[in-house]
Design a protein around this motif. Structure first.
Motif, PDB file in Angstrom:
ATOM      1  N   TYR A 243      24.200 -17.980   3.989  1.00 39.24           N
ATOM      2  CA  TYR A 243      24.085 -18.837   2.801  1.00 39.24           C
ATOM      3  C   TYR A 243      24.077 -20.309   3.184  1.00 39.24           C
ATOM      4  CZ  TYR A 243      24.883 -14.595   0.099  1.00 39.24           C
ATOM      5  OH  TYR A 243      24.761 -13.343  -0.438  1.00 39.24           O
ATOM      6  N   ALA A 244      24.834 -20.662   4.211  1.00 39.17           N
ATOM      7  CA  ALA A 244      24.803 -22.043   4.692  1.00 39.17           C
ATOM      8  C   ALA A 244      23.440 -22.360   5.304  1.00 39.17           C
ATOM      9  CB  ALA A 244      25.912 -22.274   5.711  1.00 39.17           C
ATOM     10  N   MET A 245      22.837 -21.386   5.992  1.00 34.29           N
ATOM     11  CA  MET A 245      21.476 -21.571   6.533  1.00 34.29           C
ATOM     12  C   MET A 245      20.483 -21.818   5.408  1.00 34.29           C
ATOM     13  SD  MET A 245      21.105 -18.720   9.513  1.00 34.29           S
ATOM     14  CE  MET A 245      22.676 -18.089  10.084  1.00 34.29           C
ATOM     15  N   GLU A 246      20.621 -21.047   4.345  1.00 32.52           N
ATOM     16  CA  GLU A 246      19.712 -21.215   3.207  1.00 32.52           C
ATOM     17  C   GLU A 246      19.815 -22.617   2.631  1.00 32.52           C
ATOM     18  OE1 GLU A 246      18.952 -19.283  -1.234  1.00 32.52           O
ATOM     19  OE2 GLU A 246      19.926 -18.078   0.329  1.00 32.52           O
ATOM     20  N   ARG A 247      21.051 -23.109   2.456  1.00 31.30           N
ATOM     21  CA  ARG A 247      21.236 -24.464   1.929  1.00 31.30           C
ATOM     22  C   ARG A 247      20.650 -25.508   2.873  1.00 31.30           C
ATOM     23  NH1 ARG A 247      26.348 -22.295   0.715  1.00 31.30           N
ATOM     24  NH2 ARG A 247      27.314 -23.364   2.489  1.00 31.30           N
ATOM     25  N   ALA A 248      20.876 -25.328   4.184  1.00 31.02           N
ATOM     26  CA  ALA A 248      20.372 -26.296   5.160  1.00 31.02           C
ATOM     27  C   ALA A 248      18.852 -26.312   5.195  1.00 31.02           C
ATOM     28  CB  ALA A 248      20.928 -25.975   6.546  1.00 31.02           C
ATOM     29  N   VAL A 249      18.234 -25.130   5.180  1.00 32.79           N
ATOM     30  CA  VAL A 249      16.771 -25.049   5.189  1.00 32.79           C
ATOM     31  C   VAL A 249      16.200 -25.694   3.927  1.00 32.79           C
ATOM     32  CG1 VAL A 249      14.807 -23.465   5.015  1.00 32.79           C
ATOM     33  CG2 VAL A 249      16.606 -23.047   6.708  1.00 32.79           C
ATOM     34  N   ALA A 250      16.796 -25.405   2.775  1.00 36.59           N
ATOM     35  CA  ALA A 250      16.312 -25.997   1.528  1.00 36.59           C
ATOM     36  C   ALA A 250      16.400 -27.517   1.583  1.00 36.59           C
ATOM     37  CB  ALA A 250      17.124 -25.456   0.351  1.00 36.59           C
ATOM     38  N   GLN A 251      17.496 -28.029   2.157  1.00 40.42           N
ATOM     39  CA  GLN A 251      17.676 -29.482   2.263  1.00 40.42           C
ATOM     40  C   GLN A 251      16.648 -30.089   3.211  1.00 40.42           C
ATOM     41  OE1 GLN A 251      21.645 -30.590   3.444  1.00 40.42           O
ATOM     42  NE2 GLN A 251      21.415 -32.703   2.760  1.00 40.42           N
ATOM     43  N   ILE A 252      16.401 -29.443   4.342  1.00 40.38           N
ATOM     44  CA  ILE A 252      15.392 -29.942   5.286  1.00 40.38           C
ATOM     45  C   ILE A 252      14.021 -29.973   4.630  1.00 40.38           C
ATOM     46  CG2 ILE A 252      14.119 -29.355   7.400  1.00 40.38           C
ATOM     47  CD1 ILE A 252      16.804 -28.325   8.535  1.00 40.38           C
ATOM     48  N   CYS A 253      13.695 -28.936   3.885  1.00 40.49           N
ATOM     49  CA  CYS A 253      12.363 -28.834   3.267  1.00 40.49           C
ATOM     50  C   CYS A 253      12.154 -29.828   2.130  1.00 40.49           C
ATOM     51  CB  CYS A 253      12.116 -27.408   2.779  1.00 40.49           C
ATOM     52  SG  CYS A 253      11.918 -26.203   4.112  1.00 40.49           S
ATOM     53  N   ARG A 254      13.222 -30.456   1.670  1.00 44.32           N
ATOM     54  CA  ARG A 254      13.079 -31.483   0.630  1.00 44.32           C
ATOM     55  C   ARG A 254      12.812 -32.865   1.225  1.00 44.32           C
ATOM     56  NH1 ARG A 254      17.346 -28.540  -2.070  1.00 44.32           N
ATOM     57  NH2 ARG A 254      18.924 -29.914  -1.173  1.00 44.32           N
ATOM     58  N   VAL A 255      12.842 -32.992   2.535  1.00 44.04           N
ATOM     59  CA  VAL A 255      12.627 -34.295   3.176  1.00 44.04           C
ATOM     60  C   VAL A 255      11.140 -34.654   3.140  1.00 44.04           C
ATOM     61  CG1 VAL A 255      12.761 -35.583   5.330  1.00 44.04           C
ATOM     62  CG2 VAL A 255      14.622 -34.047   4.681  1.00 44.04           C
ATOM     63  N   GLY A 256      10.836 -35.805   2.542  1.00 44.70           N
ATOM     64  CA  GLY A 256       9.448 -36.249   2.460  1.00 44.70           C
ATOM     65  C   GLY A 256       8.593 -35.315   1.616  1.00 44.70           C
ATOM     66  N   HIS A 257       7.288 -35.498   1.713  1.00 48.76           N
ATOM     67  CA  HIS A 257       6.375 -34.607   1.002  1.00 48.76           C
ATOM     68  C   HIS A 257       6.330 -33.261   1.703  1.00 48.76           C
ATOM     69  CE1 HIS A 257       3.125 -33.017  -1.304  1.00 48.76           C
ATOM     70  NE2 HIS A 257       2.255 -33.108  -0.324  1.00 48.76           N
ATOM     71  N   THR A 258       6.021 -33.286   3.013  1.00 51.97           N
ATOM     72  CA  THR A 258       6.055 -32.052   3.805  1.00 51.97           C
ATOM     73  C   THR A 258       6.775 -32.257   5.137  1.00 51.97           C
ATOM     74  OG1 THR A 258       3.933 -32.457   4.931  1.00 51.97           O
ATOM     75  CG2 THR A 258       3.849 -31.271   2.817  1.00 51.97           C
ATOM     76  N   SER A 259       7.323 -33.445   5.382  1.00 52.47           N
ATOM     77  CA  SER A 259       7.860 -33.770   6.708  1.00 52.47           C
ATOM     78  C   SER A 259       8.919 -32.781   7.185  1.00 52.47           C
ATOM     79  CB  SER A 259       8.459 -35.178   6.712  1.00 52.47           C
ATOM     80  OG  SER A 259       7.443 -36.144   6.674  1.00 52.47           O
ATOM     81  N   GLY A 260       9.882 -32.477   6.315  1.00 51.42           N
ATOM     82  CA  GLY A 260      10.933 -31.558   6.719  1.00 51.42           C
ATOM     83  C   GLY A 260      10.410 -30.175   7.035  1.00 51.42           C
ATOM     84  N   SER A 261       9.496 -29.692   6.208  1.00 49.01           N
ATOM     85  CA  SER A 261       8.912 -28.361   6.429  1.00 49.01           C
ATOM     86  C   SER A 261       8.073 -28.325   7.694  1.00 49.01           C
ATOM     87  CB  SER A 261       8.055 -27.962   5.227  1.00 49.01           C
ATOM     88  OG  SER A 261       8.850 -27.840   4.066  1.00 49.01           O
ATOM     89  N   ASP A 262       7.348 -29.395   7.950  1.00 50.46           N
ATOM     90  CA  ASP A 262       6.534 -29.461   9.171  1.00 50.46           C
ATOM     91  C   ASP A 262       7.424 -29.422  10.410  1.00 50.46           C
ATOM     92  OD1 ASP A 262       4.301 -29.738   7.521  1.00 50.46           O
ATOM     93  OD2 ASP A 262       4.343 -31.930   7.618  1.00 50.46           O
ATOM     94  N   ALA A 263       8.538 -30.161  10.358  1.00 53.51           N
ATOM     95  CA  ALA A 263       9.476 -30.172  11.498  1.00 53.51           C
ATOM     96  C   ALA A 263      10.134 -28.806  11.667  1.00 53.51           C
ATOM     97  CB  ALA A 263      10.534 -31.251  11.288  1.00 53.51           C
ATOM     98  N   LEU A 264      10.476 -28.169  10.557  1.00 50.58           N
ATOM     99  CA  LEU A 264      11.112 -26.854  10.633  1.00 50.58           C
ATOM    100  C   LEU A 264      10.156 -25.825  11.231  1.00 50.58           C
ATOM    101  CD1 LEU A 264      13.746 -25.378   9.989  1.00 50.58           C
ATOM    102  CD2 LEU A 264      12.812 -24.880   7.713  1.00 50.58           C
ATOM    103  N   ALA A 265       8.878 -25.924  10.892  1.00 47.46           N
ATOM    104  CA  ALA A 265       7.881 -25.030  11.497  1.00 47.46           C
ATOM    105  C   ALA A 265       7.841 -25.230  13.008  1.00 47.46           C
ATOM    106  CB  ALA A 265       6.506 -25.286  10.885  1.00 47.46           C
ATOM    107  N   GLY A 266       7.884 -26.489  13.455  1.00 48.51           N
ATOM    108  CA  GLY A 266       7.890 -26.761  14.890  1.00 48.51           C
ATOM    109  C   GLY A 266       9.128 -26.215  15.561  1.00 48.51           C
ATOM    110  N   TYR A 267      10.265 -26.352  14.889  1.00 48.32           N
ATOM    111  CA  TYR A 267      11.523 -25.836  15.436  1.00 48.32           C
ATOM    112  C   TYR A 267      11.453 -24.324  15.625  1.00 48.32           C
ATOM    113  CZ  TYR A 267      16.566 -24.868  15.703  1.00 48.32           C
ATOM    114  OH  TYR A 267      17.821 -24.433  16.087  1.00 48.32           O
ATOM    115  N   LEU A 268      10.985 -23.619  14.609  1.00 46.23           N
ATOM    116  CA  LEU A 268      10.974 -22.153  14.669  1.00 46.23           C
ATOM    117  C   LEU A 268       9.942 -21.620  15.656  1.00 46.23           C
ATOM    118  CD1 LEU A 268      11.525 -21.361  10.892  1.00 46.23           C
ATOM    119  CD2 LEU A 268      13.145 -21.087  12.770  1.00 46.23           C
TER     120      LEU A 268
END
Length: 278
Positions: A243-268
């Motif tokens: 559940y903490a992972m879910e909250r962290a991922v949701a928070q990362i994905c809210r950064v910028g228009h797509t910046s957080g999601s783009d970075a998370l894709a690179g991380y994974l």
């Protein structure tokens, strides 16, 4: 300039991000205890006055204090002994990234088939170009020479980073954000000195092809520095708290228009290649 963030540059190109408490701390950030509208009203090109006690810009006066107890570098290396756990968590993190990522982000690279974006539009073209550049990066990350820092490995990483650097628009293009995430994967999965060396090669290769602001973020990431949501993600993985992972991922994905999601894709994608299927 954004509603909750503004960037200040000095004459030698150093970058300072003025951010609201809503965004929180980050590697380049000065967090301002004022409504985000105060930042949104700043004029582009306004002169900044900075002393040891305060910062003044366009009528906004900020008294400077030192934040205690916060290191911009998450404890990435605590994840090193947890390789098997990270492998087992990867499908959950991928599914969360896809679930929370906005349309047009590079999280589409995490899906076997992307049916939601047409290659005819701008977002689709960025995703298609990223798909062309990722194989070279994946090959560089799979190299057994990664920890040896040979000239050949450095050249592979350099070439791969240049394929993605500057891809997309904005202050931090999507390809740069993706590379930032890959650097975080390096910090999570290999020894610190090797992660730092490979990340520096990646950051400098990309910095030559992108914006001043994005280059500053890439160089900070090469040193392992990250914004607060990434600290939460590292802690959630270390504690094995879905559940903490879910909250962290949701928070990362809210950064910028797509910046957080783009970075998370690179991380994974970076984690998957570095850790392998073992």
């Amino acid at each position: 300039m954004f509603d909750a963030a503004a960037y200040a540059l000095n004459r030698v190109g150093d970058v300072l991000a003025l951010t609201s408490e809503q965004i929180g701390p980050g590697p380049l950030s000065l967090v301002i205890r004022a409504p985000s509208t105060a930042i949104g009203r700043l004029s582009p090109g306004a002169e900044v006055s900075l002393s040891q006690e305060c910062l003044e810009v366009d009528g906004l006066r900020v008294r400077l204090t030192t934040a205690e107890g916060w290191d911009s570098r998450p404890p990435w290396q605590e994840l090193l002994p947890l390789a098997s756990r990270l492998r087992s968590l990867w499908p959950l993190l991928r599914d969360l990234a896809i679930r929370f990522s906005p349309r047009g982000s590079l999280a589409g690279l995490l899906e076997d088939v992307d049916r939601s974006i047409s290659a005819a539009n701008v977002e689709g073209r960025v995703l298609a170009k990223a798909r062309e550049g990722v194989p070279a990066l994946r090959a560089a990350l799979r190299s057994e020479l990664l920890a040896e820092r040979s000239d050949d490995t450095a050249s592979e990483i350099d070439r791969a980073a240049q394929c993605l650097a500057g891809l997309g628009g904005g202050f931090t293009p999507a390809g740069d954000d993706f590379l930032l995430g890959v650097m975080y994967a390096l910090w999570s999965a290999i020894e610190a000195r090797h992660a730092a060396a490979a990340s520096r090669t990646m950051a400098e290769a990309a910095a030559r092809r992108t914006t001043t602001v994005s280059a500053a973020y890439l160089r900070a990431a090469a040193a392992g520095a990250a914004a607060q949501p990434w600290h939460a993600l590292v802690e959630s993985q270390w504690q094995n708290e879905p559940y903490a992972m879910e909250r962290a991922v949701a928070q990362i994905c809210r950064v910028g228009h797509t910046s957080g999601s783009d970075a998370l894709a690179g991380y994974l994608i970076g984690l998957k290649e570095i850790l392998g299927p073992r």
